[in-house]
Design an enzyme around this catalytic site. Structure first.
Site, PDB file in Angstrom:
ATOM      1  N   HIS A 207       0.836  -1.207   0.000  1.00 12.76           N
ATOM      2  CA  HIS A 207       0.000   0.000   0.000  1.00 12.76           C
ATOM      3  C   HIS A 207       0.870   1.256   0.000  1.00 12.76           C
ATOM      4  O   HIS A 207       0.645   2.177  -0.798  1.00 12.76           O
ATOM      5  CB  HIS A 207      -0.918  -0.022   1.225  1.00 12.76           C
ATOM      6  CG  HIS A 207      -1.595   1.282   1.491  1.00 12.76           C
ATOM      7  ND1 HIS A 207      -2.862   1.574   1.029  1.00 12.76           N
ATOM      8  CD2 HIS A 207      -1.189   2.383   2.180  1.00 12.76           C
ATOM      9  CE1 HIS A 207      -3.193   2.795   1.408  1.00 12.76           C
ATOM     10  NE2 HIS A 207      -2.189   3.305   2.114  1.00 12.76           N
ATOM     11  N   GLU A 208       1.872   1.303   0.893  1.00  3.36           N
ATOM     12  CA  GLU A 208       2.725   2.489   0.991  1.00  3.36           C
ATOM     13  C   GLU A 208       3.515   2.721  -0.299  1.00  3.36           C
ATOM     14  O   GLU A 208       3.640   3.860  -0.768  1.00  3.36           O
ATOM     15  CB  GLU A 208       3.688   2.351   2.173  1.00  3.36           C
ATOM     16  CG  GLU A 208       3.017   2.328   3.533  1.00  3.36           C
ATOM     17  CD  GLU A 208       2.243   3.601   3.814  1.00  3.36           C
ATOM     18  OE1 GLU A 208       2.668   4.681   3.339  1.00  3.36           O
ATOM     19  OE2 GLU A 208       1.202   3.524   4.497  1.00  3.36           O
TER      20      GLU A 208
ATOM     21  N   GLU B 262      -5.738   7.055  -0.904  1.00  3.76           N
ATOM     22  CA  GLU B 262      -5.702   5.851  -0.072  1.00  3.76           C
ATOM     23  C   GLU B 262      -6.413   4.689  -0.765  1.00  3.76           C
ATOM     24  O   GLU B 262      -5.930   3.551  -0.740  1.00  3.76           O
ATOM     25  CB  GLU B 262      -6.339   6.127   1.285  1.00  3.76           C
ATOM     26  CG  GLU B 262      -5.557   7.076   2.173  1.00  3.76           C
ATOM     27  CD  GLU B 262      -4.154   6.590   2.443  1.00  3.76           C
ATOM     28  OE1 GLU B 262      -3.971   5.386   2.687  1.00  3.76           O
ATOM     29  OE2 GLU B 262      -3.222   7.420   2.394  1.00  3.76           O
TER      30      GLU B 262
ATOM     31  N   HIS C  91       1.648   4.409  -3.091  1.00  6.45           N
ATOM     32  CA  HIS C  91       1.651   5.876  -3.112  1.00  6.45           C
ATOM     33  C   HIS C  91       2.789   6.399  -3.980  1.00  6.45           C
ATOM     34  O   HIS C  91       2.629   7.373  -4.723  1.00  6.45           O
ATOM     35  CB  HIS C  91       1.789   6.421  -1.685  1.00  6.45           C
ATOM     36  CG  HIS C  91       0.546   6.301  -0.865  1.00  6.45           C
ATOM     37  ND1 HIS C  91      -0.661   6.812  -1.265  1.00  6.45           N
ATOM     38  CD2 HIS C  91       0.321   5.725   0.354  1.00  6.45           C
ATOM     39  CE1 HIS C  91      -1.572   6.578  -0.339  1.00  6.45           C
ATOM     40  NE2 HIS C  91      -1.003   5.904   0.650  1.00  6.45           N
TER      41      HIS C  91
END
Length: 474
Positions: free
Chosen positions: A334-335, A414, A338
């Site tokens: 997920h990070e 997100e 970004h």
């Protein structure tokens, strides 16, 4: 009802109107925030049982702990917010800003610096203002740490550690803030008609430098960073980074458990020098907070009988803090999403566009004597005071609108990062990781829609889980 009040305000001199508008807007924002907080507080008070849609996600004991934790935080936020608003209003009404400026001038003159040393006086003013803020905020910080966080099992600090940490933060802040401010004021003074361009470029360089050096030189002053030990987790992180062309150079574990049991993860660095930082509280295998649990459970493992209460089984499974390796990888997926999707660059661009606009408007307003007179500066127009008045007070309506827009954008980012982790085949592990992190941090999964829309930079848990559930990996 409002017509007589507006007529009375309009009849005032311009500087009085500016001052009144600042106070009215400040209290309007405070009342709006209080209204939203009360809506959310009502949710905390009335939602006393686990909703059906959460039955498979959270047991009743964790749900109740989360509800009580958020209630306590909401109460604390109300009183601290009321104090902050009242303090700010009293400072403005009784001329606290011009008084502190004059006091700084007296102090400087006694040290041999006359009125021509405006930057020196500005630095003294800034030091005294931040010292005042630190001292008045200290009781609230102590109460939050040693009452609320302690009560709900998050605080890991001793009083000595807290005091030492607070002093260290203040000193480091001054070592960065004062030199940067002095250079900024000097640039504004000598920059001529286009000083706003040079001031913006200077703040851009400073922000990039701070982002670059923070984790290597500043953060280690407060927490211990160690390289992630060789093993399966590190190897899998490196493989995942390589597969998406993330230029990873190092992976660190920070001992956040000495401060709090809350967990986090982030990456930093520019160009081909990226580093990943994992809080030890995020890692089930490395968390110091699990040692007691491991020691208690090590002598004789007990099998759970078939007739036992399912909720008891859930408690046994959820006792440990942190995530398994597969779940940590999903969180990192997920990070890194970004980064891969350009969210970091987009945020930097938005921030710098906003910074340039603000400096441009500041250049247009700095010569207006009415702005200084509104806050008690009739005979002088110090540049630092102008920065404070314009950026903090005059721009406050714009800042509120911008903050809301960035919150909306953040939620969109997100969801996109979750979708990226899903494409990596991490949907199932991210699903379970989000649940674990919500439990570990006692996040309350039910929210008022208006409070959520205005405040939540991350989507509510159920919305994220639903998006992952649509195509969760088996």
């Amino acid at each position: 009802m409002w017509a007589p009040l507006l007529d009375a305000l309009w009849a005032l001199p311009l500087e009085k109107r500016i001052f009144a508008a600042v106070l009215i807007f400040s209290w309007t924002v405070y009342l709006w925030e209080t209204f939203l907080a009360q809506r959310q507080r009502r949710v905390y008070r009335t939602t006393t049982h686990v909703p059906k849609e959460l039955g498979q996600i959270m047991d009743s004991e964790t749900f109740e702990k989360s509800r009580l934790y958020q209630l306590d935080k909401s109460t604390f936020s109300f009183w601290s917010g009321l104090y902050s608003e009242a303090e700010g209003t009293i400072i403005l009404l009784f001329g606290g800003i011009p008084y502190l400026w004059k006091f700084s001038g007296v102090f400087c003159r006694r040290a041999g610096f006359g009125p021509e040393y405006e930057i020196t006086q500005s630095l003294m003013f800034l030091f005294l203002a931040t010292l005042f803020s630190a001292l008045t905020g200290l009781p609230w910080s102590l109460y939050n740490t040693f009452v609320i966080e302690e009560k709900h099992g998050f605080n890991q600090q001793t009083l000595g550690f807290f005091v030492k940490d607070a002093l260290k933060k203040f000193v480091v802040t001054q070592c960065i803030l004062l030199p940067v401010t002095s250079l900024l004021l000097y640039i504004i003074k000598i920059g001529g008609d286009y000083f706003f361009i040079y001031a913006w470029l200077f703040t851009l360089v400073v922000s990039l430098v701070l982002v670059t050096i923070y984790a290597d030189y500043i953060a280690p002053l407060f927490d211990k960073f160690i390289p992630l030990p060789e093993g399966t987790l590190k190897e899998e992180i490196e493989v995942m980074a390589k597969n998406i062309d993330f230029p990873l150079t190092k992976v660190y574990v920070v001992e956040g458990s000495k401060r709090s049991s809350h967990s986090n993860a982030y990456f930093y660095g520019f160009f081909k020098n990226k580093r990943i930082v994992l809080f030890d509280t995020l890692l089930e295998d490395y968390s110091i907070l699990n040692k007691d649990h491991q020691e208690e459970s090590s002598p004789e493992p007990q099998s759970i009988g078939e007739g036992e209460n399912p909720e008891t089984k859930a408690k046994a499974r959820n006792k440990k803090q942190g995530c398994k390796n597969e779940e940590v990888l999903a969180v990192l997926g997920h990070e890194l999403g970004h980064w891969k999707l350009g969210h970091t660059v987009k945020n930097i661009v938005i921030s710098q566009m906003n910074s340039f606009l603000c400096f441009f408007l500041f250049a247009m307003l700095i010569s207006r004597k009415e702005l200084f007179a509104a806050f008690g500066f009739y005979d002088s127009q110090p540049t630092l005071i102008g920065l404070m008045i314009i950026f903090q007070f005059i721009f406050s309506p714009y800042n509120e609108v911008l903050s809301f827009c960035l919150t909306v954008l953040s939620r969109r980012f997100e969801f996109q990062a979750d979708a990226f982790a899903k494409k990596l085949g991490k949907a199932k592990d991210l699903y379970s990781a989000l649940i674990k992190l919500n439990k570990d941090n006692l996040g309350f999964p039910v929210s008022d829609w208006l409070f959520s829309m205005w405040h939540y930079s991350h989507p509510p848990l159920l919305e994220r889980l639903q998006a992952l559930q649509d195509s969760k990996q088996d």
